[in-house]
Design a protein around this motif. Structure first.
Motif, PDB file in Angstrom:
ATOM      1  N   PHE A 279     -19.369  17.966  10.741  1.00 16.05           N
ATOM      2  CA  PHE A 279     -19.365  16.510  10.893  1.00 16.05           C
ATOM      3  C   PHE A 279     -18.986  16.125  12.317  1.00 16.05           C
ATOM      4  N   ARG A 308     -17.163  17.593  -2.900  1.00 19.35           N
ATOM      5  CA  ARG A 308     -18.266  16.638  -2.877  1.00 19.35           C
ATOM      6  C   ARG A 308     -17.766  15.215  -2.614  1.00 19.35           C
ATOM      7  N   MET A 311     -17.464  15.169   1.097  1.00 18.97           N
ATOM      8  CA  MET A 311     -18.801  15.159   1.692  1.00 18.97           C
ATOM      9  C   MET A 311     -19.427  13.769   1.591  1.00 18.97           C
ATOM     10  N   GLU A 312     -19.277  13.102   0.434  1.00 23.66           N
ATOM     11  CA  GLU A 312     -19.819  11.756   0.271  1.00 23.66           C
ATOM     12  C   GLU A 312     -19.120  10.772   1.195  1.00 23.66           C
ATOM     13  N   THR A 315     -20.401  11.313   4.710  1.00 24.31           N
ATOM     14  CA  THR A 315     -21.780  10.829   4.815  1.00 24.31           C
ATOM     15  C   THR A 315     -21.816   9.313   4.927  1.00 24.31           C
ATOM     16  N   ASN A 316     -21.028   8.635   4.129  1.00 21.14           N
ATOM     17  CA  ASN A 316     -20.982   7.170   4.185  1.00 21.14           C
ATOM     18  C   ASN A 316     -20.439   6.672   5.523  1.00 21.14           C
ATOM     19  N   ARG A 318     -20.739   8.214   8.403  1.00 25.66           N
ATOM     20  CA  ARG A 318     -21.793   8.427   9.399  1.00 25.66           C
ATOM     21  C   ARG A 318     -22.889   7.362   9.287  1.00 25.66           C
ATOM     22  N   GLN A 319     -23.235   6.976   8.055  1.00 28.43           N
ATOM     23  CA  GLN A 319     -24.347   6.053   7.851  1.00 28.43           C
ATOM     24  C   GLN A 319     -23.958   4.593   8.016  1.00 28.43           C
TER      25      GLN A 319
END
Length: 399
Positions: A279, A308, A311-312, A315-316, A318-319
């Motif tokens: 990341f 997980r 990881m979620e 991901t959130n 980053r987005q």
């Protein structure tokens, strides 16, 4: 307040506003009718009209379940009654004006609400017929006052309003159905992921059990003490495998899941360092890991689910938080719980539905709740976004 609770409050607010509007229209109808003179017959018709307006309230005011059968049946009965009253007034009037003033704006608004809720919540077989009947009843209401061209135009306008109400209800129904299908797909994928984890975990431990059993057989004659140690290890591995298998199989509620789903390697909380390293190599906000307690020996389903969650959360970030300056990942183990938190300091306004339409969080929620845990996501007290998850450990649930 969670998103479903907030949505429910908005619905209640809209219903209260609709009830207030019906009441004001009823007062207007009554005042306008009495201002042009009132015969005993006209007074009776006004009371009937008011009764029909009130009768629409129990249909559009409550919150219904999708596929309700009594809702379209009641709407059909109400629309039929309204049409019968309109027909009786036209037959009895014989060219005269039995009903002066308004034809019943409160009843018109109530029937439009009935058209909406029938299209949104009614059983598919009866809903179209009930919506059409209610729309015809709305269109016929102006004819109670007369048959002049202006009243006919008002009737056509009310037909358009009924069509609009039905269209809005049908649109919301289609949107809700699409979301339900998407949620079902996410949950099915989550169960398939559990199946892959179970396969990998069982394969790993059973292979170890077989290897230890083979080794014990060869050293049985030379060193019996080593056989006892091997048997103890086999017993522990077998007990752990059976316990985790019982917990994870209970989650796989779909008997039609394909048995040949592609396998994915297990990743647990002990592999969070490589996850954060990856990341940090692609994000502007550095992620820091804070670990409190020993993370070894966790049940495999808890460890992989916690991985997980992290990881979620990354991901959130980053987005949806490109302006975040840092991300803190905290994992804490207590005697009864494994606690996971992912918090960023992004300043952009975010809400739960906007983050991937909530489907990533829905999948995580399905997984975490299946293990008896809890998960929440929302703005932090000092800003940013916080994802929290708590997993009960086997000793805490009596396993």
């Amino acid at each position: 307040m969670s998103t479903p609770d907030l949505r429910r409050w908005w619905v209640r607010l809209a219903q209260a506003a609709g009830l207030l509007a019906i009441g004001l229209l009823a007062l207007f109808d009554l005042r306008f009718s009495t201002s042009v003179g009132m015969t005993p017959v006209a007074l009776l018709l006004v009371l009937v009209r008011m009764g029909l307006a009130v009768a629409t309230v129990p249909l559009w005011l409550p919150m219904h379940r999708l596929g309700s059968r009594w809702l379209p049946a009641a709407a059909l009965a109400l629309a039929t009654t309204s049409l019968a009253v309109t027909a009786a007034i036209r037959v009895a009037s014989n060219g005269s004006y039995l009903l002066g003033g308004s034809w019943g704006l409160a009843e018109s608004a109530g029937l439009l609400g009935v058209v909406f809720v029938v299209a949104r919540w009614g059983a598919p077989r009866l809903a179209p017929w009930a919506a059409v009947a209610a729309g015809l009843a709305v269109a016929a209401l102006p004819l109670r006052v007369g048959t002049e061209s202006l009243l006919v135009i008002f009737g056509l306008l009310q037909v358009l309003a009924a069509a609009g109400a039905a269209g809005v209800g049908l649109y919301l129904r289609i949107v809700a159905a699409g979301r339900e299908r998407a949620i079902a797909l996410v949950r099915a994928e989550q169960r398939a992921e559990f199946a892959r984890d179970l396969h990998d975990f069982i394969a790993h431990h059973v292979t170890g059990i077989v290897v230890q059993a083979q080794g014990a057989r060869f050293v049985a004659e030379q060193d019996p003490q080593r056989v006892i140690v091997a048997l103890e290890q086999i017993e522990r591995a077998g007990a752990e495998t059976m316990a985790s298998m019982r917990r994870m199989v209970g989650i796989l509620r779909n008997p039609d899941a394909p048995p040949d789903a592609p396998l994915a390697p297990l990743a647990g909380v002990t592999e969070l360092e490589p996850l954060l390293t990856g990341f940090n190599g692609a994000a502007n906000a550095p992620a820091r890991l804070h670990v409190d307690g020993d993370l070894d020996g966790l049940p495999v389903e808890v460890s992989t689910s916690a991985y997980r969650v992290v990881m979620e959360g990354l991901t959130n970030t980053r987005q949806h938080a490109p302006g975040a300056r840092s991300v803190d990942v905290a994992v804490r183990r207590t005697p009864d719980w494994l606690l996971v938190r992912v918090a960023d300091d992004g300043t952009a306004g975010r809400t739960a539905p906007a983050r991937g339409h909530g489907f990533g969080l829905i999948g995580l929620t399905e997984r975490v709740r299946a293990l008896g845990g809890t998960i929440t996501a929302g703005p932090g007290i000092a800003g940013g976004w916080v994802l929290d998850a708590a997993f009960p450990l086997p000793t805490a649930v009596g396993r």
